[in-house]
Design a protein around this motif. Structure first.
Motif: not given
Length: 680
Positions: A157-185
């Motif tokens: 879940l931790q972003t490894t490169s780019g401007p957001n490197a080191g930060r973490v995506v909060l949500w993930q779906q069952e198939d492993g897909t990351l959801n960086p912008s969840a609802i509710p926000v």
């Protein structure tokens, strides 16, 4: 998953009842179709010699998650093992003793995706800590392997490169897909676009993971250290870069270098930094020193009244404390001992030894003191009180260990429902109890995790466990009493104001959802029947000067004493969401044994919310397997002798937990000034 502060504040004026209904009744997870069940009953307590930690329910929540490497997300050994472990966010009761794992939000019937996700970084990080601590406590190989795969999940879940490197995506779906912008926000949005609570918890998990694996598996340990440093790189672009800077919050300077503005988030990161520092990482030590300074700056002085020595969790309000995420005293005690910072350990001891007794005397770890204790009670908050007392006892007096036992009694019946909410036979911890005793019998990841973190502490401290498991209920308590201004006698010019937006001011909750506007020369009178109380005036102070509140205490027509407090003058609000602040102001003075009248007269434009009465000696009476146990908490600076509420022997303790001799004699109980006494 932890409720975010923003989510909490948005709904702060509303009842918390909805949150404690079964989740399908609240409409949040009615579409769940995940198969599975998990059954067990809740016995009354556990045997004194039995191990309390049981990972069965947490393991039931674990799911295998497929992961695929990308330019920004990968994890250790992904080519060899492209599956990781993560706990489902929620678990709904099926009404028959079983549970269904559930994701966050609602589920799309076509895609199978949740509007938030199935798994989240907060719970993945904390689940890893449970498995790590269980492995280190018992040597259990299964827990070691689970810790490894859950940490691998978190690393993905931790972003490894780019401007957001080191930060973490909060949500993930069952198939492993990351959801960086969840609802509710959830802010930040996208969830890896700035530092966050989940980044702080990632630091916690990577720090403890590195300390545990560096000798067991050198390659994996080195990987975790590199990911910890990547997280510190991200923090170095934000909070750490502001070290030594201050922000203005209603006229007070507060540290600008707390993660997401919170001592709560920062303290959880500190726990990981302590572990990595103890393991020899110099970079973690440097970050720990910086963050410890910031968290310690949020400490309060017990002698000045509210919040009675607590470490405030948030720079956005001087009148808001919450139980969830209250790891600050635990972190300060551990870091202070490691780095030899006495002022940090002193702050931890004040929180544990002065504030915790007031929390227990108010009926337990209510989610919020905003500024008055309210909202539900959950495992997250209960664990914080136990961990604070245990860790503070390691740098102070043994009496804090007894206090920790009483606080841990919440899991075995000392709560507003009067029932056990943790089951040692299954590892289930209920999701919470309401102030009126209603129980949320769901058992999601967060409740399960913090229940287990508490049980791990109890298993490591059997003297504390014996106290906790002997408790069967909370018989009575005497915390703060509130007399709303709108229910008191008012002179003709006073006006009751009920804000259109409800009780939430932007920084706290108005008691009763209203206040009284008291123009110059007008007054409000309160009838007080308590003896030996400590008075606080709850005024919604304005930013501009607004005159004073003149407080007078009368017995009949005789004035006993008077004092003045400001009605305004907080100054520019700074980063807070509203002008002014809602914080109880200590009035001082003694109340006689007879009833009195307290008159509050305005010299300007006063917004008067309530009169708050703190018992000179607050108490909580617990039922136990061998009779009653009683906590007496002295809010005054002088020794008190009060009538015993139940037979038994006990000891008096200073606020730091140091013993000051036997406390019971002649039907009276002695309570040291500012300290507490426990009889059993």
């Amino acid at each position: 998953m932890a409720i975010s502060r923003r989510t909490f504040l948005t709904a702060a004026a509303a009842t918390s009842a909805l949150a404690l209904l079964p989740l399908d009744a609240a409409g949040a997870q009615a579409s769940a179709s995940v198969a599975g069940s998990h059954r067990g009953s809740l016995p009354a307590g556990a045997g004194a010699g039995a191990r309390l930690t049981n990972l069965a329910h947490l393991r039931f929540l674990l799911a295998e998650v497929p992961v695929v490497a990308s330019a920004t997300h990968t994890t250790f050994d992904i080519d060899v093992s492209p599956r990781v472990l993560a706990p489902w966010t929620y678990a709904d009761t099926d009404g028959a003793g079983g549970y269904r794992p559930v994701g966050g939000g609602t589920r799309d019937a076509v895609t199978g995706y949740w509007t938030q996700g199935a798994y989240n970084a907060d719970d993945i990080a904390r689940a890893a800590i449970v498995f790590l601590r269980e492995w280190r406590a018992t040597g259990d190989v299964q827990s070691r392997d689970e810790a490894r795969d859950v940490l691998r999940s978190l690393a993905f879940l931790q972003t490894t490169s780019g401007p957001n490197a080191g930060r973490v995506v909060l949500w993930q779906q069952e198939d492993g897909t990351l959801n960086p912008s969840a609802i509710p926000v959830e802010l930040p949005d996208p969830s890896d676009s700035a530092e966050s609570y989940w980044l702080a918890r990632t630091v916690w998990a990577f720090g403890e993971g590195y300390a545990a694996f560096r000798r067991e598996d050198a390659d994996f340990g080195a990987f975790l250290l590199s990911r910890l440093h990547l997280a510190l790189d991200a923090l170095g672009r934000e909070s750490l870069s502001r070290a030594g800077q201050w922000v203005r919050s209603d006229g007070r300077d507060l540290p600008a270098w707390l993660i997401a503005g919170g001592a709560d988030a920062t303290a959880e990161a500190m726990l990981g930094l302590v572990a990595a520092t103890e393991a020899g990482d110099a970079r973690s030590r440097q970050a720990l020193q910086t963050y410890g300074e910031g968290v310690a700056a949020m400490a309060t002085d017990p002698a000045k009244g509210w919040p009675f020595g607590a470490v405030l969790p948030w720079t956005g309000s001087l009148g808001f404390w919450h139980a969830w995420g209250a790891a600050a005293p635990e972190a300060l005690a551990r870091a202070g001992a490691l780095l030899r910072r006495r002022e940090w350990t002193a702050a931890a001891v004040a929180d544990a030894g002065t504030f915790t007794p007031q929390v227990l005397a108010s009926g337990g770890p209510h989610n919020a003191w905003a500024p008055l204790p309210a909202e539900a009670q959950i495992a997250y908050g209960a664990h914080g009180r136990v961990a604070a007392a245990v860790q503070a006892a390691s740098v102070a007096g043994e009496g804090l260990r007894v206090l920790a036992g009483l606080a841990a009694g919440w899991f075995f019946g000392a709560n507003t429902a009067g029932i056990p909410v943790y089951d040692p036979a299954t590892g289930v911890t209920f999701d919470g109890v309401e102030t009126d005793g209603r129980v949320n019998r769901n058992s999601g990841a967060e409740s399960t995790i913090h229940g287990l973190l508490t049980m791990l502490l109890l298993d490591a401290n059997r003297d504390i466990a014996r106290i906790a498991t002997s408790i069967t209920g909370l018989s009575s308590f005497s915390g703060l009493r509130v007399i709303d201004a709108e229910s008191a006698r008012r002179s003709a010019g006073c006006v009751v104001v009920r804000p259109e937006g409800g009780s939430w001011t932007g920084e706290g909750n108005l008691s009763g959802g209203a206040y009284v506007r008291v123009p110059a020369g007008e007054s409000v009178e309160f009838d007080v029947t308590e003896a030996d109380g400590i008075l606080h005036g709850l005024v919604w102070r304005q930013a501009a000067d607004a005159g004073e509140a003149v407080w007078e205490v009368f017995r009949g027509r005789r004035r006993l004493w008077s004092t003045r407090t400001p009605a305004g003058g907080t100054g520019e609000r700074g980063l807070t969401e509203a002008d002014g602040m809602l914080v109880p102001q200590l009035l001082g003075g003694d109340l006689p044994a007879e009833p009195v009248t307290v008159r509050c007269t305005s010299t300007g434009d006063l917004r008067l919310d309530a009169l708050v009465i703190q018992p000179a000696v607050a108490n909580a009476v617990y039922s136990t397997t061998s009779g009653a146990a009683v906590l007496y908490a002295n809010g005054t600076r002088r020794d008190q002798r009060v009538a015993a509420l139940a037979p038994g022997a006990g000891r008096a303790y200073e606020a730091d937990g140091s013993q000051r001799g036997h406390a019971v004699g002649g039907g009276k109980v002695r309570v040291r000034g500012g300290g507490f006494t426990i009889t059993r």
